[in-house]
Structures are given as structure tokens and as C-alpha cells.
Design a protein around this motif. Structure first.
Motif, PDB file in Angstrom:
ATOM      1  N   GLU A  23     -11.495   4.252  -7.548  1.00 53.42           N
ATOM      2  CA  GLU A  23     -10.242   4.370  -8.279  1.00 53.42           C
ATOM      3  C   GLU A  23      -9.026   3.693  -7.490  1.00 53.42           C
ATOM      4  OE1 GLU A  23     -12.112   6.973  -7.181  1.00 53.42           O
ATOM      5  OE2 GLU A  23     -10.493   8.071  -6.309  1.00 53.42           O
ATOM      6  N   SER A  24      -9.226   3.880  -6.021  1.00 50.21           N
ATOM      7  CA  SER A  24      -8.378   3.366  -4.940  1.00 50.21           C
ATOM      8  C   SER A  24      -8.846   1.833  -4.349  1.00 50.21           C
ATOM      9  CB  SER A  24      -7.666   4.297  -3.980  1.00 50.21           C
ATOM     10  OG  SER A  24      -7.274   5.247  -4.865  1.00 50.21           O
ATOM     11  N   LYS A  60     -15.815  -3.711  -7.190  1.00 45.60           N
ATOM     12  CA  LYS A  60     -14.775  -4.741  -7.053  1.00 45.60           C
ATOM     13  C   LYS A  60     -14.460  -4.815  -5.315  1.00 45.60           C
ATOM     14  CE  LYS A  60     -10.574  -5.070  -8.957  1.00 45.60           C
ATOM     15  NZ  LYS A  60      -9.681  -4.521  -9.897  1.00 45.60           N
ATOM     16  N   ALA A  64     -10.582  -1.772   0.433  1.00 50.52           N
ATOM     17  CA  ALA A  64      -9.146  -2.663   0.283  1.00 50.52           C
ATOM     18  C   ALA A  64      -8.270  -2.299   1.173  1.00 50.52           C
ATOM     19  CB  ALA A  64      -8.749  -2.754  -1.277  1.00 50.52           C
ATOM     20  N   GLY A  65      -8.603  -1.784   2.414  1.00 48.89           N
ATOM     21  CA  GLY A  65      -7.636  -1.588   3.319  1.00 48.89           C
ATOM     22  C   GLY A  65      -7.471   0.124   3.610  1.00 48.89           C
ATOM     23  N   ALA A  66      -6.605   0.145   4.634  1.00 42.55           N
ATOM     24  CA  ALA A  66      -5.894   1.611   4.861  1.00 42.55           C
ATOM     25  C   ALA A  66      -4.940   1.936   3.555  1.00 42.55           C
ATOM     26  CB  ALA A  66      -5.125   1.561   6.001  1.00 42.55           C
ATOM     27  N   ASP A  67      -5.031   3.077   3.275  1.00 42.05           N
ATOM     28  CA  ASP A  67      -4.424   3.650   1.993  1.00 42.05           C
ATOM     29  C   ASP A  67      -2.791   3.167   2.150  1.00 42.05           C
ATOM     30  OD1 ASP A  67      -3.054   5.202  -0.026  1.00 42.05           O
ATOM     31  OD2 ASP A  67      -5.016   6.177  -0.318  1.00 42.05           O
ATOM     32  N   ILE A  68      -2.318   2.330   1.313  1.00 43.22           N
ATOM     33  CA  ILE A  68      -0.809   1.957   1.425  1.00 43.22           C
ATOM     34  C   ILE A  68       0.007   2.930   1.106  1.00 43.22           C
ATOM     35  CG2 ILE A  68       0.920   0.251   0.869  1.00 43.22           C
ATOM     36  CD1 ILE A  68      -1.584  -1.733   0.469  1.00 43.22           C
ATOM     37  N   LYS A  69      -0.451   3.654   0.011  1.00 43.85           N
ATOM     38  CA  LYS A  69       0.437   4.746  -0.666  1.00 43.85           C
ATOM     39  C   LYS A  69       0.457   6.159   0.479  1.00 43.85           C
ATOM     40  CE  LYS A  69      -1.451   3.644  -5.110  1.00 43.85           C
ATOM     41  NZ  LYS A  69      -2.492   3.759  -6.177  1.00 43.85           N
ATOM     42  N   GLY A  79       2.500   6.846  12.191  1.00 45.36           N
ATOM     43  CA  GLY A  79       1.848   5.484  12.089  1.00 45.36           C
ATOM     44  C   GLY A  79       0.716   5.266  13.198  1.00 45.36           C
ATOM     45  N   PHE A  82      -2.128   7.681  13.087  1.00 48.07           N
ATOM     46  CA  PHE A  82      -3.085   7.092  12.038  1.00 48.07           C
ATOM     47  C   PHE A  82      -3.901   6.004  12.461  1.00 48.07           C
ATOM     48  CE2 PHE A  82      -3.516   4.781   7.846  1.00 48.07           C
ATOM     49  CZ  PHE A  82      -4.751   5.716   7.488  1.00 48.07           C
ATOM     50  N   GLY A 111      -7.535  -2.759   6.937  1.00 48.24           N
ATOM     51  CA  GLY A 111      -8.445  -1.507   7.535  1.00 48.24           C
ATOM     52  C   GLY A 111     -10.036  -1.749   6.958  1.00 48.24           C
ATOM     53  N   PRO A 133      -4.056  -8.676   5.157  1.00 45.60           N
ATOM     54  CA  PRO A 133      -2.658  -8.922   4.695  1.00 45.60           C
ATOM     55  C   PRO A 133      -1.477  -7.940   5.196  1.00 45.60           C
ATOM     56  CG  PRO A 133      -4.185  -7.643   3.044  1.00 45.60           C
ATOM     57  CD  PRO A 133      -4.709  -7.631   4.525  1.00 45.60           C
ATOM     58  N   GLU A 134      -1.768  -7.433   6.481  1.00 47.77           N
ATOM     59  CA  GLU A 134      -0.883  -6.536   6.873  1.00 47.77           C
ATOM     60  C   GLU A 134       0.427  -7.265   7.303  1.00 47.77           C
ATOM     61  OE1 GLU A 134      -3.941  -6.587   7.622  1.00 47.77           O
ATOM     62  OE2 GLU A 134      -4.731  -4.631   8.381  1.00 47.77           O
ATOM     63  N   GLY A 142      -4.395  -2.467  12.497  1.00 48.92           N
ATOM     64  CA  GLY A 142      -4.045  -1.303  13.536  1.00 48.92           C
ATOM     65  C   GLY A 142      -5.374  -0.806  13.930  1.00 48.92           C
TER      66      GLY A 142
HETATM   67  N1  CO8 Z   1      -4.020   1.626  -0.806  1.00 46.13           N
HETATM   68  C1  CO8 Z   1      -4.098   2.351  -1.839  1.00 46.13           C
HETATM   69  N2  CO8 Z   1      -4.263   1.987  -2.891  1.00 46.13           N
HETATM   70  C2  CO8 Z   1      -5.040   0.945  -3.137  1.00 46.13           C
HETATM   71  C3  CO8 Z   1      -5.158   0.058  -2.174  1.00 46.13           C
HETATM   72  C4  CO8 Z   1      -4.726   0.254  -0.724  1.00 46.13           C
HETATM   73  N3  CO8 Z   1      -4.982  -0.446   0.477  1.00 46.13           N
HETATM   74  N4  CO8 Z   1      -5.744  -1.118  -2.606  1.00 46.13           N
HETATM   75  C5  CO8 Z   1      -5.795  -0.911  -3.816  1.00 46.13           C
HETATM   76  N5  CO8 Z   1      -5.492   0.437  -4.452  1.00 46.13           N
HETATM   77  C6  CO8 Z   1      -5.277   0.756  -5.520  1.00 46.13           C
HETATM   78  C7  CO8 Z   1      -4.199   0.224  -6.489  1.00 46.13           C
HETATM   79  O1  CO8 Z   1      -2.951   0.795  -6.150  1.00 46.13           O
HETATM   80  C8  CO8 Z   1      -4.794   0.719  -7.802  1.00 46.13           C
HETATM   81  O2  CO8 Z   1      -4.267   1.603  -7.976  1.00 46.13           O
HETATM   82  P1  CO8 Z   1      -3.619   2.583  -9.320  1.00 46.13           P
HETATM   83  O3  CO8 Z   1      -4.306   2.055 -10.317  1.00 46.13           O
HETATM   84  O4  CO8 Z   1      -3.328   3.909  -9.159  1.00 46.13           O
HETATM   85  O5  CO8 Z   1      -2.309   1.448  -9.270  1.00 46.13           O
HETATM   86  C9  CO8 Z   1      -6.272   0.565  -7.828  1.00 46.13           C
HETATM   87  O6  CO8 Z   1      -6.421   0.604  -6.411  1.00 46.13           O
HETATM   88  C10 CO8 Z   1      -6.674  -0.800  -8.249  1.00 46.13           C
HETATM   89  O7  CO8 Z   1      -5.952  -1.928  -7.483  1.00 46.13           O
HETATM   90  P2  CO8 Z   1      -5.300  -3.053  -8.367  1.00 46.13           P
HETATM   91  O8  CO8 Z   1      -4.737  -2.505  -9.456  1.00 46.13           O
HETATM   92  O9  CO8 Z   1      -4.233  -3.554  -7.320  1.00 46.13           O
HETATM   93  O10 CO8 Z   1      -6.437  -4.284  -8.525  1.00 46.13           O
HETATM   94  P3  CO8 Z   1      -6.268  -5.736  -8.653  1.00 46.13           P
HETATM   95  O11 CO8 Z   1      -7.785  -6.233  -9.144  1.00 46.13           O
HETATM   96  O12 CO8 Z   1      -5.262  -5.863  -9.336  1.00 46.13           O
HETATM   97  O13 CO8 Z   1      -6.120  -6.167  -7.097  1.00 46.13           O
HETATM   98  C11 CO8 Z   1      -6.189  -6.185  -4.834  1.00 46.13           C
HETATM   99  C12 CO8 Z   1      -6.642  -5.950  -6.062  1.00 46.13           C
HETATM  100  C13 CO8 Z   1      -5.951  -7.466  -4.377  1.00 46.13           C
HETATM  101  C14 CO8 Z   1      -7.105  -5.894  -3.497  1.00 46.13           C
HETATM  102  C15 CO8 Z   1      -4.772  -5.205  -4.396  1.00 46.13           C
HETATM  103  O14 CO8 Z   1      -5.207  -3.936  -4.927  1.00 46.13           O
HETATM  104  C16 CO8 Z   1      -4.314  -5.295  -3.264  1.00 46.13           C
HETATM  105  O15 CO8 Z   1      -3.670  -6.156  -2.851  1.00 46.13           O
HETATM  106  N6  CO8 Z   1      -4.585  -4.264  -2.612  1.00 46.13           N
HETATM  107  C17 CO8 Z   1      -3.929  -3.767  -0.950  1.00 46.13           C
HETATM  108  C18 CO8 Z   1      -4.508  -4.434  -0.210  1.00 46.13           C
HETATM  109  C19 CO8 Z   1      -3.938  -4.582   1.151  1.00 46.13           C
HETATM  110  O16 CO8 Z   1      -2.866  -4.959   1.507  1.00 46.13           O
HETATM  111  N7  CO8 Z   1      -4.784  -4.082   2.251  1.00 46.13           N
HETATM  112  C20 CO8 Z   1      -4.298  -3.699   3.280  1.00 46.13           C
HETATM  113  C21 CO8 Z   1      -3.377  -2.643   3.746  1.00 46.13           C
HETATM  114  S1  CO8 Z   1      -2.797  -2.238   5.101  1.00 46.13           S
HETATM  115  C22 CO8 Z   1      -3.899  -1.963   6.303  1.00 46.13           C
HETATM  116  O17 CO8 Z   1      -5.123  -1.826   5.997  1.00 46.13           O
HETATM  117  C23 CO8 Z   1      -3.626  -1.678   7.754  1.00 46.13           C
HETATM  118  C24 CO8 Z   1      -4.989  -1.119   8.561  1.00 46.13           C
HETATM  119  C25 CO8 Z   1      -4.376  -0.740   9.883  1.00 46.13           C
HETATM  120  C26 CO8 Z   1      -3.846   0.856   9.549  1.00 46.13           C
HETATM  121  C27 CO8 Z   1      -2.951   1.081  10.896  1.00 46.13           C
HETATM  122  C28 CO8 Z   1      -2.382   2.452  11.050  1.00 46.13           C
HETATM  123  C29 CO8 Z   1      -0.915   2.515  10.853  1.00 46.13           C
END
Ligand code: CO8
Length: 260
Positions: A23-24, A60, A64-69, A79, A82, A111, A133-134, A142
Motif C-alpha cells: 500500500e506504500s 508495482k 519506492a524509497g525511504a518513507d517520505i511521510k 534525519g 535514520f 532508498g 529522486p532525492e 542517505g
Molecule cells: N514514502 C512513503 N509513501 C510512498 C512512497 C515513499 N517513498 N512512495 C509511494 N508511497 C505511497 C504513496 O504516497 C501512495 O500512498 P497513498 O495511497 O496513501 O497516497 C502509495 O504509496 C501509492 O503511490 P502513488 O499513488 O504515488 O503511485 P503512483 O503510481 O502514482 O506513483 C511513484 C508511483 C512514481 C513511485 C510515486 O509513488 C513516487 O514518486 N514515490 C516517491 C518516490 C521517491 O521519491 N522515493 C525516494 C524517497 S527519498 C529516499 O529514499 C531517501 C533515502 C535515504 C534516506 C536517508 C535518511 C534521511
């Protein structure tokens, strides 16, 4: 041990570890990282496990990364903590004696790509999208991504991927040397399990020492690496696996390795 966000299934020496938060899109929050650290420890010391395939639940995403929320409201201290926690998991994966194949079945972003890069190699679905995408979120990778990607594919390609934040296709990731092979979606997991089975059938000490020699040798001069390789080679002659492996060849039978 039961996990809230992970599934583990073991058959014939191969454990399939699935991040299960579809779901996330299997995003890595603190709880998932804690569970991954425990699961990797458990798998490393389970004698029934000789290779691991790591994937993400659902159609899918791999991860999709670390949890942005969860990260959105973090302080600088949180940070940093984490990032250290995530790096601990990545290092545990790199150091564990059991090989791990990343099965990138969809999005591997931020992540999630860092998690895949910490595995021993990556197989990807033709549908997969990979990226960092960071910078579009105002941060940087990170969980070791700046380090592992540049070491794997060189500075120029790592710069382009990390500075733009753009996703690339599995085909491009293959051409750039990030993934070893690309498969049609339905063939991905079976193919990864087949490769894992080949690893699981080999001498586990040989595999573990080979992983150790390659990983540590990359941080040495070539001469030190050769010396290190020779010393590990010598140590293996004190094991029953070496006697069994070579004995079975001479006797024209299948080796039964014990990992001792
Ligand atoms: N964190 C939390 N929730 C997420 C994430 C995420 N990374 N990716 C997707 N979700 C959730 C969405 O919010 C959505 O939840 P809800 O239904 O409650 O709104 C659900 O998953 C489904 O996602 P979408 O509706 O967005 O699905 P789409 O098909 O429209 O899009 C994408 C898919 C393109 C993958 C899109 O979800 C997206 O862009 N996600 C974020 C990707 C991203 O930016 N990832 C990098 C995060 S930053 C990171 O990883 C840093 C790592 C290092 C950390 C260092 C420590 C500080």
C-alpha cells in the motif's frame, strides 16, 4: 520470528525475503529497517539458507524509497539517525556471508535503489524503473547510494542519475551496468530463484569466502588483494567442504557440502 512488514519463505537452501508494504509501494520506514536488520541476521545464521532473493510485494514496486511521510517532519538529528539506521542495514547485507540477489520487480527509487545496490547483484523486470529522486525532495541519497553507485558505474553516470533525480528504464540500467540481467516480469522471480539455487548448491564456505575476497579486495591495492585471496584459498583447504568438493569430482559423484 514473525515480521509485520516482511515475508520469508525458504525452500531448498533459497530464502525469498519480501518487503511487504504494497500500500506504500514497500517504502522503508524505521520499523521495516529494524525488521530487515533482524531478518538478515536470522537468515545469515540459518544453516538451511545458502542464498537469498530479496524482492518487493505487489506488481508495482521493489521499494519506492525511504518513507517520505515518516521523514517529512524529521529534525536534523532524527534525519542523521535514520540515515545511520538505513546504512547499518545496507552494510549488514554487504557483509553477510550469504549472497543476496535483488529482484527489482518495479520501482526501485531512492532508498529502494540503495537497498538493491547493497545486494550482491541485481536482476530487473523489463517494467522496472530505477532512480535517485532525492534531490527533487531537497536531500541526497542517505543509505550509501552516493558511494555504492559511483563505485559501481563510475562518477559520470552516477552524477547524471543523482543530480537529475530522473528515473531510468531497466534496459538503460542494464547498459549502464547497474543490473546484471533484465527479464519479462513473469520470468523474473523464477530466473532469480534458479540462479540462487545454483549458488545454494555450491560449497557455502567457498561462496562466502569468494564474497569476502571480492568485497574486501576492492578496498585494497591489487597486490594486497592477491595476497588476501591466496590466504583465504589456503584456509579453505582446512575445511571438509574442500575435501568433499574435490573428492566428489574425483569419484564422479555430486558433492554434499556441509558448510564446515
Ligand atoms: N514514502 C512513503 N509513501 C510512498 C512512497 C515513499 N517513498 N512512495 C509511494 N508511497 C505511497 C504513496 O504516497 C501512495 O500512498 P497513498 O495511497 O496513501 O497516497 C502509495 O504509496 C501509492 O503511490 P502513488 O499513488 O504515488 O503511485 P503512483 O503510481 O502514482 O506513483 C511513484 C508511483 C512514481 C513511485 C510515486 O509513488 C513516487 O514518486 N514515490 C516517491 C518516490 C521517491 O521519491 N522515493 C525516494 C524517497 S527519498 C529516499 O529514499 C531517501 C533515502 C535515504 C534516506 C536517508 C535518511 C534521511
Amino acid at each position: 520470528m514473525d515480521f509485520k512488514n516482511l515475508l520469508i519463505e525458504t525452500a531448498a537452501g533459497v530464502a525469498t525475503l519480501t518487503v511487504n508494504r504494497p500500500e506504500s509501494l514497500n517504502a522503508l520506514n524505521s520499523e521495516v529497517l529494524t525488521e530487515l536488520a533482524s531478518a538478515l541476521y536470522q537468515l545469515e545464521y540459518d544453516p538451511a539458507v545458502r542464498a537469498v532473493v530479496l524482492t518487493g510485494a505487489g506488481e508495482k514496486a521493489f521499494v519506492a524509497g525511504a518513507d517520505i511521510k515518516e521523514m517529512a517532519a524529521m529534525s536534523s538529528f532524527e534525519g542523521h539517525q535514520f540515515a545511520l539506521k538505513g546504512q547499518h542495514v545496507m552494510m549488514a547485507m554487504e557483509k553477510m556471508k550469504t549472497p543476496v540477489i535483488a529482484v527489482v520487480n518495479g520501482f526501485a527509487l531512492g532508498g529502494g535503489l540503495e537497498l538493491a545496490l547493497a545486494c550482491d547483484f541485481i536482476y530487473a523486470s523489463a517494467r522496472a524503473k530505477l532512480g535517485f529522486p532525492e534531490v527533487t525532495l531537497g536531500v541526497i541519497p542517505g543509505f550509501g547510494g552516493t558511494q555504492n553507485l559511483a563505485r559501481l558505474i563510475g562518477k559520470s553516470k552516477a552524477n547524471e542519475l543523482i543530480f537529475t533525480g530522473k528515473m531510468i528504464t531497466a534496459e538503460k540500467a542494464l547498459a549502464w551496468g547497474i543490473v546484471n540481467e533484465v527479464f519479462p516480469p513473469e520470468e523474473l522471480l523464477p530466473q532469480a530463484k534458479e540462479t540462487a539455487a545454483a549458488i545454494a548448491g555450491a560449497g557455502p564456505l567457498g561462496v562466502a569466502y569468494a564474497k569476502n575476497a571480492i568485497a574486501n579486495g576492492l578496498n585494497m591495492t591489487k597486490e594486497d588483494g592477491f595476497r588476501y585471496e591466496a590466504s583465504l584459498f589456503g584456509v579453505l583447504f582446512s575445511t571438509s567442504d574442500q575435501k568433499e568438493g574435490m573428492g566428489a569430482f574425483v569419484e564422479k559423484r555430486k558433492a554434499e557440502f556441509k558448510g564446515r
